[in-house]
Design a protein around this motif. Structure first.
Motif, PDB file in Angstrom:
ATOM      1  N   GLU A  60       0.712  -1.272   0.081  1.00  0.00           N
ATOM      2  CA  GLU A  60       0.012  -0.119  -0.084  1.00  0.00           C
ATOM      3  C   GLU A  60       1.035   1.152  -0.130  1.00  0.00           C
ATOM      4  OE1 GLU A  60      -3.397  -0.028   2.765  1.00  0.00           O
ATOM      5  OE2 GLU A  60      -2.669  -2.262   3.334  1.00  0.00           O
ATOM      6  N   HIS A  61       1.936   1.338   0.742  1.00  0.00           N
ATOM      7  CA  HIS A  61       3.013   2.338   0.741  1.00  0.00           C
ATOM      8  C   HIS A  61       4.338   1.727   0.261  1.00  0.00           C
ATOM      9  CE1 HIS A  61      -0.469   4.228   2.803  1.00  0.00           C
ATOM     10  NE2 HIS A  61      -0.236   3.086   3.656  1.00  0.00           N
ATOM     11  N   ALA A  62       5.251   2.655   0.137  1.00  0.00           N
ATOM     12  CA  ALA A  62       6.432   2.388  -0.302  1.00  0.00           C
ATOM     13  C   ALA A  62       7.594   3.380   0.191  1.00  0.00           C
ATOM     14  CB  ALA A  62       6.631   1.549  -1.478  1.00  0.00           C
ATOM     15  N   GLY A  63       8.793   2.961   0.478  1.00  0.00           N
ATOM     16  CA  GLY A  63       9.860   4.050   0.738  1.00  0.00           C
ATOM     17  C   GLY A  63      11.444   3.456   0.370  1.00  0.00           C
ATOM     18  N   ILE A  64      12.245   4.270   0.158  1.00  0.00           N
ATOM     19  CA  ILE A  64      13.668   3.832   0.058  1.00  0.00           C
ATOM     20  C   ILE A  64      14.514   4.752   1.140  1.00  0.00           C
ATOM     21  CG2 ILE A  64      15.703   3.941  -1.374  1.00  0.00           C
ATOM     22  CD1 ILE A  64      14.051   3.275  -3.702  1.00  0.00           C
ATOM     23  N   SER A  65      15.070   3.865   1.989  1.00  0.00           N
ATOM     24  CA  SER A  65      15.814   4.410   3.111  1.00  0.00           C
ATOM     25  C   SER A  65      17.333   4.001   2.840  1.00  0.00           C
ATOM     26  CB  SER A  65      15.065   3.938   4.446  1.00  0.00           C
ATOM     27  OG  SER A  65      13.949   4.152   4.580  1.00  0.00           O
ATOM     28  N   GLU A  66      18.029   4.861   3.717  1.00  0.00           N
ATOM     29  CA  GLU A  66      19.317   4.680   3.721  1.00  0.00           C
ATOM     30  C   GLU A  66      19.981   4.432   5.203  1.00  0.00           C
ATOM     31  OE1 GLU A  66      22.688   6.629   0.996  1.00  0.00           O
ATOM     32  OE2 GLU A  66      22.673   7.597   2.779  1.00  0.00           O
ATOM     33  N   CYS A  73      18.920   6.007  10.250  1.00  0.00           N
ATOM     34  CA  CYS A  73      18.332   5.903   9.302  1.00  0.00           C
ATOM     35  C   CYS A  73      17.783   7.220   8.703  1.00  0.00           C
ATOM     36  CB  CYS A  73      17.281   4.775   9.382  1.00  0.00           C
ATOM     37  SG  CYS A  73      16.087   4.312   8.036  1.00  0.00           S
ATOM     38  N   ARG A  74      17.802   7.275   7.264  1.00  0.00           N
ATOM     39  CA  ARG A  74      17.003   8.383   6.609  1.00  0.00           C
ATOM     40  C   ARG A  74      16.248   7.856   5.390  1.00  0.00           C
ATOM     41  NH1 ARG A  74      22.166  10.937   5.040  1.00  0.00           N
ATOM     42  NH2 ARG A  74      22.711  10.252   2.925  1.00  0.00           N
ATOM     43  N   THR A  75      15.226   8.518   5.212  1.00  0.00           N
ATOM     44  CA  THR A  75      14.296   8.474   4.051  1.00  0.00           C
ATOM     45  C   THR A  75      14.700   9.054   2.956  1.00  0.00           C
ATOM     46  OG1 THR A  75      12.474   7.281   5.396  1.00  0.00           O
ATOM     47  CG2 THR A  75      12.008   7.735   3.179  1.00  0.00           C
ATOM     48  N   LEU A  76      14.934   8.461   1.880  1.00  0.00           N
ATOM     49  CA  LEU A  76      15.361   9.178   0.544  1.00  0.00           C
ATOM     50  C   LEU A  76      14.207   9.363  -0.585  1.00  0.00           C
ATOM     51  CD1 LEU A  76      18.755   7.059  -0.348  1.00  0.00           C
ATOM     52  CD2 LEU A  76      18.429   9.148   1.183  1.00  0.00           C
ATOM     53  N   ALA A  77      13.211   8.359  -0.469  1.00  0.00           N
ATOM     54  CA  ALA A  77      12.073   8.582  -1.368  1.00  0.00           C
ATOM     55  C   ALA A  77      10.881   7.837  -0.741  1.00  0.00           C
ATOM     56  CB  ALA A  77      12.297   8.105  -2.790  1.00  0.00           C
ATOM     57  N   TRP A  78       9.659   8.301  -0.994  1.00  0.00           N
ATOM     58  CA  TRP A  78       8.457   7.739  -0.369  1.00  0.00           C
ATOM     59  C   TRP A  78       7.376   8.166  -1.099  1.00  0.00           C
ATOM     60  CZ3 TRP A  78      11.326  11.802   1.608  1.00  0.00           C
ATOM     61  CH2 TRP A  78      10.703  12.909   1.825  1.00  0.00           C
ATOM     62  N   THR A  79       6.266   7.214  -1.096  1.00  0.00           N
ATOM     63  CA  THR A  79       5.253   7.260  -1.718  1.00  0.00           C
ATOM     64  C   THR A  79       4.124   8.280  -1.342  1.00  0.00           C
ATOM     65  OG1 THR A  79       4.358   5.265  -0.568  1.00  0.00           O
ATOM     66  CG2 THR A  79       5.121   5.161  -2.960  1.00  0.00           C
ATOM     67  N   ASP A  80       4.165   8.401  -0.070  1.00  0.00           N
ATOM     68  CA  ASP A  80       3.157   9.404   0.771  1.00  0.00           C
ATOM     69  C   ASP A  80       3.555   9.635   2.381  1.00  0.00           C
ATOM     70  OD1 ASP A  80       2.243   6.927   2.637  1.00  0.00           O
ATOM     71  OD2 ASP A  80       1.515   6.362   0.667  1.00  0.00           O
ATOM     72  N   GLU A  81       2.948  10.496   2.776  1.00  0.00           N
ATOM     73  CA  GLU A  81       3.511  11.202   4.086  1.00  0.00           C
ATOM     74  C   GLU A  81       3.545  10.232   5.242  1.00  0.00           C
ATOM     75  OE1 GLU A  81       4.982  13.808   5.041  1.00  0.00           O
ATOM     76  OE2 GLU A  81       5.207  14.083   2.692  1.00  0.00           O
ATOM     77  N   VAL A  82       2.677   8.970   5.195  1.00  0.00           N
ATOM     78  CA  VAL A  82       2.700   8.148   6.278  1.00  0.00           C
ATOM     79  C   VAL A  82       4.257   7.433   6.518  1.00  0.00           C
ATOM     80  CG1 VAL A  82       1.952   6.056   4.853  1.00  0.00           C
ATOM     81  CG2 VAL A  82       1.342   6.150   7.341  1.00  0.00           C
ATOM     82  N   VAL A  83       4.719   7.259   5.191  1.00  0.00           N
ATOM     83  CA  VAL A  83       6.017   6.529   5.202  1.00  0.00           C
ATOM     84  C   VAL A  83       6.962   7.733   5.707  1.00  0.00           C
ATOM     85  CG1 VAL A  83       8.025   5.713   3.654  1.00  0.00           C
ATOM     86  CG2 VAL A  83       5.430   5.059   3.097  1.00  0.00           C
TER      87      VAL A  83
END
Length: 241
Positions: A60-66, A73-83
């Motif tokens: 339902e949602h997805a993100g790419i983290s490093e 950890c930090r999120t580099l890309a996300w589909t929506d604000e819940v991520v």
């Protein structure tokens, strides 16, 4: 520091979600083509999270983290604000302790984030299931793609299989985009240094070799990268001209 992206309205309405019996090879071919058309590594990340929701069963949602050792950890890309919210709430820490396992295994599947009483970033946001897949890893840094669902036990073996095939394409596209960006930057740097050398040749009445040597020595003396010093010279020349 990499740019961060939030995907707005879907740009992939022509790509159907993968149902049972859908030709997987066709779907992955379409996804691979869209990934390789992105042009830059940042856009590849942005495209990948949107495609993940369309391709991976249960997502339902997805993100790419490093994750960086010692830096969290930090999120580099996300589909929506819940991520994105998981990154904001738990800045500097992985949103779930099982993420650390990705240093040694390519896949981590969390059936229910509330199984141990919750109390982590995912359960707090109502995300009950997660499937994380490693994209890149070295001794210091780990990059992963994670699909999320609000229902527990959303990701089965089929979702894991599709996810691993998809992330293989994402990794290849990301490597390709990174190489293109590096080559483009190298060409720009070469042209910039060439311009700066030409300016010094004209101003100081010297040949190309002497002008370049002067540029290198100034770079070392001022402890400034050659590219940055060249840009400074070119910008000053353009301003005075």
């Amino acid at each position: 520091m990499p740019k961060r992206f939030v995907v707005a309205a879907s740009e992939f309405t022509d790509l159907p979600r993968l149902p049972v019996g859908f030709e997987l090879a066709e779907a992955l071919t379409t996804a691979a083509r869209q990934l390789h058309e992105t042009g830059t590594a940042d856009n590849t990340l942005r495209t990948a999270v949107e495609l993940a929701v369309h391709l991976m069963p249960g997502a339902e949602h997805a993100g790419i983290s490093e994750i960086e050792r010692g830096s969290g950890c930090r999120t580099l890309a996300w589909t929506d604000e819940v991520v994105r919210s998981a990154d904001v709430r738990y800045s500097g820490r992985a949103p779930h302790p099982d993420w650390e396992r990705l240093w040694t295994t390519p896949v981590v599947r969390i059936a229910d984030t509330e199984a141990d009483g919750g109390g982590n970033a995912l359960s707090d946001l109502g995300l009950r299931s997660a499937l994380s897949l490693r994209l890149r890893a070295d001794r210091r840094r780990l990059t992963l793609l994670t699909a999320y669902a609000r229902e527990p036990h959303a990701f089965d073996e089929d979702a894991t299989r599709v996810g691993r095939l998809f992330t293989a394409h994402v990794s290849l596209a990301l490597d390709s985009a990174t190489v293109r960006e590096q080559l483009t930057e190298a060409m720009r740097t070469r042209d910039l240094i060439g311009q700066a050398t030409g300016i010094l040749m004209e101003r100081m009445t010297m040949d190309a070799s002497g002008a370049f040597d002067s540029l290198v020595k100034a770079s070392q003396r001022e402890n400034v990268k050659l590219r940055d010093l060249a840009r400074r010279i070119v910008d000053a020349n353009n301003t005075s001209g």
